[in-house]
Design an enzyme around this catalytic site. Structure first.
Site, PDB file in Angstrom:
ATOM      1  N   ASP A 196       3.050   0.653  -8.338  1.00  0.00           N
ATOM      2  CA  ASP A 196       2.428  -0.333  -7.439  1.00  0.00           C
ATOM      3  C   ASP A 196       3.167  -0.335  -6.110  1.00  0.00           C
ATOM      4  OD1 ASP A 196       0.629  -2.211  -6.612  1.00  0.00           O
ATOM      5  OD2 ASP A 196       1.148  -3.713  -8.107  1.00  0.00           O
ATOM      6  N   HIS A 332     -10.127  -0.284  -9.222  1.00  0.00           N
ATOM      7  CA  HIS A 332      -9.416  -1.399  -8.585  1.00  0.00           C
ATOM      8  C   HIS A 332      -9.089  -1.128  -7.109  1.00  0.00           C
ATOM      9  CE1 HIS A 332      -6.801  -4.850  -8.200  1.00  0.00           C
ATOM     10  NE2 HIS A 332      -5.733  -4.105  -7.970  1.00  0.00           N
TER      11      HIS A 332
HETATM   12 FE1  N7H Z   1      -3.898  -4.775  -7.258  1.00  0.00          FE
HETATM   13  N1  N7H Z   1      -2.657  -2.492 -11.300  1.00  0.00           N
HETATM   14  O1  N7H Z   1      -1.645  -2.100 -11.783  1.00  0.00           O
HETATM   15  O2  N7H Z   1      -3.710  -2.283 -11.842  1.00  0.00           O
HETATM   16  N2  N7H Z   1      -3.128  -2.936  -7.631  1.00  0.00           N
HETATM   17  N3  N7H Z   1      -3.311  -5.409  -9.103  1.00  0.00           N
HETATM   18  N4  N7H Z   1      -4.513  -6.686  -6.806  1.00  0.00           N
HETATM   19  N5  N7H Z   1      -4.352  -4.225  -5.376  1.00  0.00           N
HETATM   20  C1  N7H Z   1      -3.056  -1.896  -6.731  1.00  0.00           C
HETATM   21  O3  N7H Z   1      -2.077   1.058  -3.927  1.00  0.00           O
HETATM   22  C2  N7H Z   1      -2.827  -4.625 -10.125  1.00  0.00           C
HETATM   23  C3  N7H Z   1      -4.409  -7.779  -7.595  1.00  0.00           C
HETATM   24  C4  N7H Z   1      -4.960  -5.008  -4.393  1.00  0.00           C
HETATM   25  O4  N7H Z   1      -5.176  -0.301  -0.143  1.00  0.00           O
HETATM   26  C5  N7H Z   1      -2.505  -0.734  -7.362  1.00  0.00           C
HETATM   27  O5  N7H Z   1      -0.194  -0.036  -3.966  1.00  0.00           O
HETATM   28  C6  N7H Z   1      -2.548  -5.476 -11.266  1.00  0.00           C
HETATM   29  C7  N7H Z   1      -5.036  -8.916  -6.980  1.00  0.00           C
HETATM   30  C8  N7H Z   1      -5.069  -4.270  -3.150  1.00  0.00           C
HETATM   31  O6  N7H Z   1      -5.798   1.137  -1.677  1.00  0.00           O
HETATM   32  C9  N7H Z   1      -2.249  -1.076  -8.663  1.00  0.00           C
HETATM   33  C10 N7H Z   1      -2.865  -6.758 -10.880  1.00  0.00           C
HETATM   34  C11 N7H Z   1      -5.522  -8.471  -5.764  1.00  0.00           C
HETATM   35  C12 N7H Z   1      -4.513  -3.021  -3.405  1.00  0.00           C
HETATM   36  C13 N7H Z   1      -2.661  -2.466  -8.847  1.00  0.00           C
HETATM   37  C14 N7H Z   1      -3.353  -6.701  -9.523  1.00  0.00           C
HETATM   38  C15 N7H Z   1      -5.164  -7.076  -5.664  1.00  0.00           C
HETATM   39  C16 N7H Z   1      -4.076  -3.019  -4.798  1.00  0.00           C
HETATM   40  C17 N7H Z   1      -2.284   0.638  -6.735  1.00  0.00           C
HETATM   41  C18 N7H Z   1      -2.775  -8.038 -11.646  1.00  0.00           C
HETATM   42  C19 N7H Z   1      -6.279  -9.220  -4.705  1.00  0.00           C
HETATM   43  C20 N7H Z   1      -4.372  -1.872  -2.417  1.00  0.00           C
HETATM   44  C21 N7H Z   1      -0.981   0.726  -6.002  1.00  0.00           C
HETATM   45  C22 N7H Z   1      -2.003  -8.232 -12.682  1.00  0.00           C
HETATM   46  C23 N7H Z   1      -7.181 -10.146  -4.949  1.00  0.00           C
HETATM   47  C24 N7H Z   1      -5.663  -1.097  -2.296  1.00  0.00           C
HETATM   48  C25 N7H Z   1      -1.084   0.587  -4.515  1.00  0.00           C
HETATM   49  C26 N7H Z   1      -5.533   0.018  -1.287  1.00  0.00           C
HETATM   50  C27 N7H Z   1      -3.476  -1.932  -5.424  1.00  0.00           C
HETATM   51  C28 N7H Z   1      -2.691  -3.209 -10.049  1.00  0.00           C
HETATM   52  C29 N7H Z   1      -3.793  -7.797  -8.836  1.00  0.00           C
HETATM   53  C30 N7H Z   1      -5.421  -6.282  -4.576  1.00  0.00           C
HETATM   54  C31 N7H Z   1      -1.649  -0.112  -9.674  1.00  0.00           C
HETATM   55  C32 N7H Z   1      -2.037  -5.076 -12.627  1.00  0.00           C
HETATM   56  C33 N7H Z   1      -5.138 -10.330  -7.564  1.00  0.00           C
HETATM   57  C34 N7H Z   1      -5.646  -4.782  -1.845  1.00  0.00           C
END
Ligand code: N7H
Length: 470
Positions: A196, A332
């Site tokens: 992440d 996601h």
């Molecule tokens: Fe997410 N995951 O492990 O699945 N997220 N996220 N997120 N997320 C991202 O690109 C995760 C949550 C965003 O610019 C990555 O840095 C998990 C919320 C946004 O390409 C991974 C949870 C919200 C991005 C995860 C969670 C977001 C992003 C890839 C909750 C907003 C960047 C790593 C437990 C409402 C998108 C990375 C881009 C990336 C995960 C929550 C938003 C692996 C497990 C609540 C904007």
């Protein structure tokens, strides 16, 4: 309007991120307003500014390059403070020009619209949150550091300023939530196993040398009163360089998620069951566990891309705007930053994510029972100058919306963001690259919100001149 940012005036977590192996979030109520506002003067010099956070990060880099450093980390602590609308109101500070109904009403009232589970509806809706988050929270102090010792020492220092345990006590603790980076090889990976913290927006006038990726955003997307803040003209001077913090306490059902991947391993000719499981996970997220984006390497992980800053964020889904063979529309990272799906016209919806994991590693017993027995998840924090356009928009209009991204040129319905999408009848299409119209039901919500609040993170000047009392 000048874009020259004063890094000594901006709290460090917003643009830079406080360096952390561990963090404690202390939620408080103000019990003696006058006392608190006076004592705040003593806290202000302890607050980590953007300038200091940058220096801290540089010191860490220098230390890592020094071959003799061994495993020892530089002792380093960070402190930031923010206030909910209820906290500012309690102090008699008029914050209506922060202009954001989600912030002004508080997250508890927003929980039903966010899709959080609960009972009742409308004003009687009671989210399934932990009791502390159902209380009024006035403020949040974030402590970060290299170790529990450093963080605890800083916290004692701050609690002393607010007279805890003495007649001069001005705050009471509502709850504290601690998180830690995962151990060893999992450092930087969240609990489902994915790297992440790769994609955060570059900010014009701050990131002088942004890595290849989505276009930079104007500073006002993160900071009040700066270019790109749609309401800049209406802000009060003390709001300049502040930001909103959306805090979400998100529990993750890791063994259940793993079992789902196992049971629904993508059956593509030539892949083993285990490889099909990895592929399914990668297609739900849009990145492999290593962090490599599937838009660049759709069918095999390529960890070399993940570690290459020139490549790991340099994609836009442009090769398949009307199809999802390479990456599902509902993956996601495609849902939460649709890039070329919206013609890169997503600037106002970008957020700066800073989070940390909480809870232990999955135990043998949990693996065997394929069931969560211990609490773990993500302490999600993101910054933006509009919660309505930032966190809240992403959650409600994109992740929870099966019709998004709007793909007029394909009959396939994208479906829910499998990770954070909330709502009835969760399913998505696009997980099978050989038949992207095939739908997969998502029977469990593996991310469970158990609390949260919206906060305003003032500038140092705002703290000194408006919130603290001489
Ligand atoms: Fe997410 N995951 O492990 O699945 N997220 N996220 N997120 N997320 C991202 O690109 C995760 C949550 C965003 O610019 C990555 O840095 C998990 C919320 C946004 O390409 C991974 C949870 C919200 C991005 C995860 C969670 C977001 C992003 C890839 C909750 C907003 C960047 C790593 C437990 C409402 C998108 C990375 C881009 C990336 C995960 C929550 C938003 C692996 C497990 C609540 C904007």
């Amino acid at each position: 309007m000048s874009q020259q940012l004063d890094l000594n005036n901006i709290q460090g977590d917003i643009l830079v991120g406080l360096p952390k192996k561990t963090a404690t979030n202390l939620f408080f109520q103000i019990t003696n307003v006058e006392q608190f506002r006076k004592q705040l003067n003593k806290l202000i010099p302890l607050i980590t500014t953007a300038e200091q956070a940058l220096k801290g990060r540089q010191a860490i880099e220098d230390h890592k390059r020094n071959a003799s450093h061994g495993k020892h980390l530089i002792p380093m602590a960070g402190v930031n403070i923010s206030f909910s609308h209820f906290g500012l109101a309690k102090m008699g500070i008029n914050d209506k020009n922060l202009i954001d109904s989600a912030y002004l009403n508080g997250q508890r009232l927003d929980a039903e619209s966010l899709g959080d589970k609960g009972t009742g509806t409308g004003p009687t809706f009671e989210p399934d949150w932990l009791p502390p988050f159902k209380q009024e929270i006035h403020g949040l102090i974030i402590f970060t550091g290299d170790s529990h010792n450093t963080v605890d020492a800083k916290m004692r220092n701050v609690l002393e300023i607010f007279g805890i345990g003495t007649p001069a006590q001005s705050i009471s603790e509502v709850t504290r939530i601690a998180g830690d980076v995962r151990p060893g090889q999992f450092a930087g990976h969240e609990h489902f196993g994915f790297l992440d913290g790769i994609s955060n927006p570059a900010v014009t006038g701050f990131d002088t040398n942004p890595k290849p990726g989505p276009p930079p955003v104007l500073p006002g997307v993160m900071l009040f009163g700066r270019d790109g803040d749609a309401n800049a003209a209406s802000r009060d001077p003390w709001m300049l360089d502040g930001s909103f913090l959306a805090f979400r306490y998100l529990f993750q059902l890791v063994p259940e998620f793993d079992k789902f991947l196992e049971d629904n391993s993508v059956m593509v000719p030539g892949l083993s069951k285990e490889e099909g499981k990895e592929l399914l996970g990668a297609r739900l997220i849009g990145r492999w566990k290593s962090g490599a984006p599937i838009d660049l390497t759709p069918f095999d992980d390529d960890p070399k891309i993940a570690t290459n800053d020139e490549r790991n964020n340099n994609f836009s889904f442009a090769a398949e705007l009307t199809s999802q063979k390479i990456c599902p529309f509902a993956a996601h990272v495609r849902k939460t930053n649709p890039r070329a799906d919206l013609n890169n016209n997503v600037e106002t919806h970008r957020i700066m994510r800073r989070g940390i994991q909480f809870g232990p590693e999955v135990t043998k017993e949990e693996q065997q029972q394929e069931k969560t027995l211990k609490d773990r998840g993500l302490i999600f924090q993101c910054y933006q100058s509009s919660i309505t356009n930032g966190f809240r928009f992403i959650q409600t209009q994109w992740a929870n919306n099966p019709g998004f991204p709007f793909t007029e040129k394909t009959p396939q319905t994208p479906g829910f963001d499998a990770i954070i999408g909330q709502g009835p009848n969760r399913k998505l299409s696009g997980v099978n690259p050989d038949d992207p119209s095939q739908e997969l039901a998502l029977p469990v919500e593996w991310v469970v919100p158990r609390g949260g609040e919206y906060f305003f993170v003032p500038s140092l000047k705002g703290l000194k001149e408006t919130i603290a009392l001489a």
